[in-house]
Design a protein around this motif. Structure first.
Motif, mmCIF file in Angstrom:
data_model
loop_
_atom_site.group_PDB
_atom_site.id
_atom_site.type_symbol
_atom_site.label_atom_id
_atom_site.label_comp_id
_atom_site.label_asym_id
_atom_site.label_seq_id
_atom_site.Cartn_x
_atom_site.Cartn_y
_atom_site.Cartn_z
ATOM 1 N N UNK A 1 0.739 -0.884 -0.315
ATOM 2 C CA UNK A 1 0.218 0.124 0.492
ATOM 3 C C UNK A 1 0.954 1.398 0.329
ATOM 4 N N UNK A 2 0.492 1.894 -0.396
ATOM 5 C CA UNK A 2 1.258 3.753 0.056
ATOM 6 C C UNK A 2 1.067 4.417 1.165
ATOM 7 N N UNK A 3 1.095 3.555 1.913
ATOM 8 C CA UNK A 3 1.232 3.453 3.752
ATOM 9 C C UNK A 3 2.500 3.282 3.655
ATOM 10 N N UNK A 4 3.061 2.193 2.768
ATOM 11 C CA UNK A 4 3.510 0.871 3.532
ATOM 12 C C UNK A 4 3.751 0.079 5.015
ATOM 13 N N UNK A 5 2.179 -0.137 4.928
ATOM 14 C CA UNK A 5 2.087 -0.945 5.901
ATOM 15 C C UNK A 5 3.155 -2.442 5.905
ATOM 16 N N UNK A 6 3.137 -3.104 6.576
ATOM 17 C CA UNK A 6 3.552 -4.178 6.722
ATOM 18 C C UNK A 6 3.280 -5.400 7.721
ATOM 19 N N UNK A 7 3.510 -6.900 6.848
ATOM 20 C CA UNK A 7 2.617 -8.089 7.588
ATOM 21 C C UNK A 7 4.022 -8.862 7.285
ATOM 22 N N UNK A 8 3.944 -9.379 9.102
ATOM 23 C CA UNK A 8 5.352 -10.820 9.002
ATOM 24 C C UNK A 8 4.744 -11.068 10.222
ATOM 25 N N UNK A 9 3.813 -12.323 9.907
ATOM 26 C CA UNK A 9 2.995 -13.153 10.891
ATOM 27 C C UNK A 9 4.167 -14.429 11.374
ATOM 28 N N UNK A 10 5.040 -14.610 10.724
ATOM 29 C CA UNK A 10 6.387 -15.298 11.094
ATOM 30 C C UNK A 10 7.480 -14.718 12.111
ATOM 31 N N UNK A 11 7.678 -13.445 12.524
ATOM 32 C CA UNK A 11 8.273 -12.787 13.427
ATOM 33 C C UNK A 11 8.968 -13.254 14.045
ATOM 34 N N UNK A 12 10.271 -13.859 14.140
ATOM 35 C CA UNK A 12 11.172 -14.543 14.691
ATOM 36 C C UNK A 12 12.129 -14.342 16.640
ATOM 37 N N UNK A 13 11.113 -12.916 16.628
ATOM 38 C CA UNK A 13 11.780 -12.802 18.274
ATOM 39 C C UNK A 13 10.782 -12.046 18.057
ATOM 40 N N UNK A 14 9.780 -12.486 18.816
ATOM 41 C CA UNK A 14 8.754 -12.613 20.104
ATOM 42 C C UNK A 14 8.793 -12.859 20.973
ATOM 43 N N UNK A 15 8.429 -12.528 22.212
ATOM 44 C CA UNK A 15 8.441 -12.793 24.129
ATOM 45 C C UNK A 15 6.857 -12.482 24.138
ATOM 46 N N UNK A 16 6.683 -12.997 25.242
ATOM 47 C CA UNK A 16 5.388 -13.375 25.754
ATOM 48 C C UNK A 16 5.439 -12.675 27.341
#
Length: 390
Positions: free
Chosen positions: A371-386
């Motif tokens: 999109x023009x807004x340069x939105x990002x989708x990263x469902x498999x982001x490898x560095x998440x924490x709880x």
């Protein structure tokens, strides 16, 4: 000149139902006289409306459909040739722009580490572009309907001279592609008729008491006496009480003519300016969920507006050109039957989607910038924490 009022009601219509005899002890009160029918004709009869040349299909309340416009006396102007084709240059984003969008996305997530953004290495960027072709047809439609209103002395002009045709009445259209509706009383169609609902009396039988002017007393239930054999003080022993809705008269003011007895009937012209729109989306499968695109805008690659547009030619995606040809043909055939086409507009919008592959700690991962807004989708982001709330 005052017009005569015709009525089929008798002279006693609407009079108060007088004294109900006092009941004899041990006997029930006198019954009310039979009420007149409470339901008159709700819809105007067909013979109530005059025949007006050019408006033969007009009915009360509308529903007659849109009227086909006349053929233009002078051919409408059309371009001499198809417009010159633009340079279909498909924009792409740089690695720096992709990384910046990725960083902004990660920083908005409280549980995402920024390490993949800082340490990840982009290995590939692939563009998947979604084209949206849109055709809009701005047109004017006209329909007519018989209308009525209480007659209070308004001008009556039916028969003075022929009424102008539906498409001969001048209007002021709005700006192109702006919705608008206008209702115009057609000249020389107004006449006076007796009200069809009250038959010219200005009043109708009361629906609460069925025209009787009274109803069963709720205290003694119509007996005229209480349980102690005392005469009911609420109805004075009659067993019935005057109707509060009609004040005992048995009739109420007619809602249709508002008691005026006569109606002014006339033809209304309803002019509607509207835009019919059709979209075609040519989508290249990228792996990004289609729902994500609903909240972003695209880049307008092409825009053309004129009385009648030409189909788009030479677009890199053949399906878009084919859709343009089909929709332009369908619009010009379909809507010209019942409306006057005033302007057409076609656009092609590009919603850019970039699939970015990157390596981090020896593993390959993917995110999308769209999109023009340069939105990002990263469902498999490898560095998440709880995260937990203490």
């Amino acid at each position: 000149m005052e017009r005569p009022i015709v009525s089929d009601y008798g002279a006693t219509y609407g009079t108060v139902n007088p004294g109900y005899g006092l009941p004899v002890p041990g006997h029930s009160a006198m019954a009310a006289p039979p009420a007149a029918s409470t339901h008159g004709p709700s819809a105007p009869p067909a013979n109530m409306f005059d025949t007006v040349p050019g408006y033969e299909g007009t009915v009360a309340g509308g529903g007659g459909g849109y009227l086909p416009p006349p053929m233009p006396s002078v051919p409408m102007p059309v371009p001499d040739q198809a417009p010159s084709q633009p340079d279909w240059h498909i924009p792409s984003i740089s690695e720096d722009r992709a990384r910046e969008a990725f960083s902004t996305y990660v920083s908005s997530k409280c549980c995402y580490s920024s390490a993949p953004v800082k340490e990840g290495v982009i290995t590939n960027m692939e563009s998947f572009n979604t084209y949206r072709y849109r055709l809009e047809t701005f047109m004017e439609s006209r329909s007519t309907e018989w209308c009525q209103e209480p007659y209070t002395g308004q001008p009556v002009d039916a028969g003075v001279q022929p009424a102008p045709g539906p498409w001969q009445i001048a209007t002021q259209p709005p700006a192109f592609f702006q919705e608008h509706k206008q209702t115009i009383k057609v000249p020389y169609t107004s006449s006076v008729k007796n009200c069809h609902l009250c038959l010219g009396m200005g009043r109708n039988p009361c629906t609460t008491c069925a025209g009787a002017g009274n109803k069963v007393c709720w205290v003694c239930n119509g007996s005229g006496y209480r349980q102690t054999d005392d005469r009911c003080s609420h109805c004075n022993g009659r067993g019935r009480e005057n109707c509060s809705s009609c004040s005992g008269s048995g009739s109420c003011q007619c809602d249709t003519c508002r008691g005026k007895r006569q109606l002014l009937v006339f033809i209304n012209l309803i002019v509607k300016w509207s835009t019919e729109k059709d979209d075609y989306v040519a989508q290249h499968l990228s792996g990004l969920q289609v729902e994500k695109l609903e909240n972003v805008t695209g880049k307008e690659l092409f825009k053309n507006a004129q009385y009648m547009v030409y189909p788009v030619m030479g677009f890199p995606d053949v399906s878009v050109a084919q859709a343009s040809e089909r929709l332009v043909r369908e619009h010009q055939v379909k809507y010209a039957q019942t409306s006057r086409i005033l302007q057409q507009r076609q656009t092609i919008e590009l919603i850019p989607i970039t699939k970015v592959s990157y390596m981090w700690k020896g593993n390959s991962h993917v995110y999308y910038v769209y999109g023009n807004e340069f939105k990002v989708n990263a469902d498999d982001y490898p560095a998440t924490c709880c995260c937990s709330v203490m």
